[in-house]
Design a protein around this motif. Structure first.
Motif, short mmCIF file in Angstrom:
data_model
loop_
_atom_site.label_atom_id
_atom_site.label_comp_id
_atom_site.label_asym_id
_atom_site.label_seq_id
_atom_site.Cartn_x
_atom_site.Cartn_y
_atom_site.Cartn_z
N VAL A 32 58.64 9.78 15.76
CA VAL A 32 59.45 8.82 16.50
C VAL A 32 58.71 7.51 16.55
O VAL A 32 57.53 7.43 16.30
CB VAL A 32 59.76 9.31 17.93
N ALA A 33 59.42 6.44 16.85
CA ALA A 33 58.80 5.11 16.83
C ALA A 33 58.78 4.47 18.22
O ALA A 33 58.74 3.26 18.34
CB ALA A 33 59.53 4.22 15.85
N TYR A 34 58.86 5.27 19.28
CA TYR A 34 58.83 4.70 20.60
C TYR A 34 57.45 4.11 20.89
O TYR A 34 56.43 4.72 20.58
CB TYR A 34 59.16 5.75 21.65
N PRO A 35 57.39 2.93 21.51
CA PRO A 35 56.08 2.30 21.81
C PRO A 35 55.17 3.17 22.66
O PRO A 35 53.96 3.03 22.58
CB PRO A 35 56.49 1.02 22.55
N SER A 36 55.75 4.06 23.47
CA SER A 36 54.91 4.90 24.32
C SER A 36 53.98 5.79 23.49
O SER A 36 52.95 6.24 23.98
CB SER A 36 55.79 5.77 25.22
N LEU A 37 54.34 6.05 22.24
CA LEU A 37 53.51 6.89 21.39
C LEU A 37 52.53 6.08 20.56
O LEU A 37 51.76 6.64 19.79
CB LEU A 37 54.41 7.73 20.46
N VAL A 38 52.54 4.75 20.71
CA VAL A 38 51.58 3.89 20.03
C VAL A 38 50.37 3.76 20.97
O VAL A 38 50.45 3.13 22.01
CB VAL A 38 52.18 2.51 19.72
N THR A 39 49.27 4.36 20.61
CA THR A 39 48.12 4.45 21.52
C THR A 39 47.12 3.31 21.35
O THR A 39 46.19 3.19 22.14
CB THR A 39 47.40 5.79 21.34
N SER A 40 47.28 2.49 20.33
CA SER A 40 46.39 1.35 20.14
C SER A 40 47.23 0.13 19.81
O SER A 40 48.39 0.25 19.40
CB SER A 40 45.37 1.61 19.03
N CYS A 41 46.67 -1.04 19.99
CA CYS A 41 47.42 -2.28 19.78
C CYS A 41 46.78 -3.12 18.68
O CYS A 41 45.59 -2.98 18.38
CB CYS A 41 47.47 -3.10 21.08
N ARG A 42 47.58 -4.02 18.13
CA ARG A 42 47.10 -4.96 17.12
C ARG A 42 47.99 -6.20 17.18
O ARG A 42 48.91 -6.27 18.00
CB ARG A 42 47.13 -4.33 15.72
N GLY A 43 47.74 -7.16 16.32
CA GLY A 43 48.54 -8.38 16.30
C GLY A 43 49.85 -8.19 15.57
O GLY A 43 49.97 -8.55 14.39
N TRP A 44 50.86 -7.62 16.25
CA TRP A 44 52.14 -7.32 15.59
C TRP A 44 52.91 -8.61 15.27
O TRP A 44 52.91 -9.56 16.04
CB TRP A 44 53.02 -6.46 16.49
N GLU A 45 53.61 -8.57 14.14
CA GLU A 45 54.50 -9.66 13.77
C GLU A 45 55.72 -9.08 13.06
O GLU A 45 55.62 -8.02 12.42
CB GLU A 45 53.79 -10.67 12.86
N PRO A 46 56.88 -9.76 13.15
CA PRO A 46 58.07 -9.28 12.42
C PRO A 46 57.76 -9.12 10.94
O PRO A 46 57.11 -9.96 10.32
CB PRO A 46 59.08 -10.40 12.66
N GLY A 47 58.23 -7.99 10.38
CA GLY A 47 57.99 -7.72 8.98
C GLY A 47 56.70 -6.98 8.70
O GLY A 47 56.45 -6.57 7.57
N GLY A 48 55.88 -6.79 9.73
CA GLY A 48 54.61 -6.09 9.55
C GLY A 48 54.80 -4.58 9.45
O GLY A 48 55.90 -4.05 9.60
N THR A 49 53.71 -3.88 9.20
CA THR A 49 53.75 -2.43 9.08
C THR A 49 54.06 -1.80 10.42
O THR A 49 53.48 -2.15 11.44
CB THR A 49 52.40 -1.90 8.57
N GLY A 50 55.01 -0.86 10.42
CA GLY A 50 55.42 -0.22 11.66
C GLY A 50 54.70 1.08 11.91
O GLY A 50 53.57 1.30 11.45
#
Length: 243
Positions: A38-56
């Protein structure tokens, strides 16, 4: 744990006939279902400099463009003249759709642990401005609507009051790496003399549109080694169904 690949060594009953690619079709389907994730943000445990079109992440292989209102960083609480060092501000992430949110500031915040039941049209995050006016800080955000829908907001740069032109981009200090011990390799037993491997070697079988690939090979006469791989981090699951 998230992985880009998963490798398993499975025993095979001697009563089963030699395996073929056709015999693994059900296994391939099970693996693809588990790896979709799933792609819910709650399962993303680390952060980076996200931008539109970037790797999901997971099933959302590419971050969609939130500038149409689907994912927007609202910094109205920060004065137009710039942030006051040492001040706490409420920064909102909003969406034209019901979503859950992930927030990241260049100076180290990584927030957002809500699950789908907490979907809303906006969420407020507290950001504590740096104590110095030496740095600009960029704010990033994600908005997740479902299993395959993940938007990135356009990053917003915040500068210190009175020093927007002179402030430098924030650079986080590099973490001190922890010492690691090299793993002990597991020897692969060679097939017995005169024996036939339980399955032919097959590599990089594409699993539909999941972006996953499956490889397998016989190990001796009674085991099969499987490898699932994906070009992005995800939660990989694996199952075998007999019959």
């Amino acid at each position: 744990l998230k992985h880009t690949s998963l490798e398993l060594l499975c025993p095979v009953s001697p009563q089963l006939p030699p395996c073929t690619v056709r015999g693994f079709m059900r296994l391939v389907l099970i693996a693809a279902l588990f790896a979709g994730g799933v792609a819910y943000p709650s399962l993303v445990t680390s952060c980076r400099g996200w931008e539109p079109g970037g790797t999901g992440y997971m099933s959302a292989l590419t971050l969609m463009d939130g500038t149409d209102g689907s994912c927007v960083v609202n910094t109205d609480d920060v004065p137009e003249s710039g942030y006051v060092p040492g001040t706490t501000y409420n920064i909102k992430v909003t969406s034209s759709q019901l979503a859950i949110y992930k927030f990241h500031s260049e100076d180290g915040l990584c927030l957002g642990k809500d699950y789908p039941s907490a979907k809303a049209s906006e969420k407020s995050f507290e950001w504590f401005a740096p104590d110095t006016d030496e740095y600009n800080v960029t704010i990033y955000a994600l908005c997740g609507m479902g299993y395959t829908t993940l938007y990135s907001a356009e990053p917003v740069r915040l500068c210190p009051a009175g020093n927007c032109s002179g402030a430098a981009a924030y650079v986080a200090p590099a973490p001190t790496p922890a010492p690691t011990r090299a793993p002990t390799p597991t020897p692969t037993p060679a097939p017995e003399s005169g024996s036939t491997a339980v399955v032919e070697t097959v590599t990089d079988v594409a699993l539909g549109e999941t972006g996953m690939k499956l490889s397998f090979e016989g190990v001796g006469t009674d085991r099969i080694k499987f490898r699932l791989s994906l070009s992005a981090e995800t939660w990989l699951g694996f199952g075998i169904s007999a019959g």
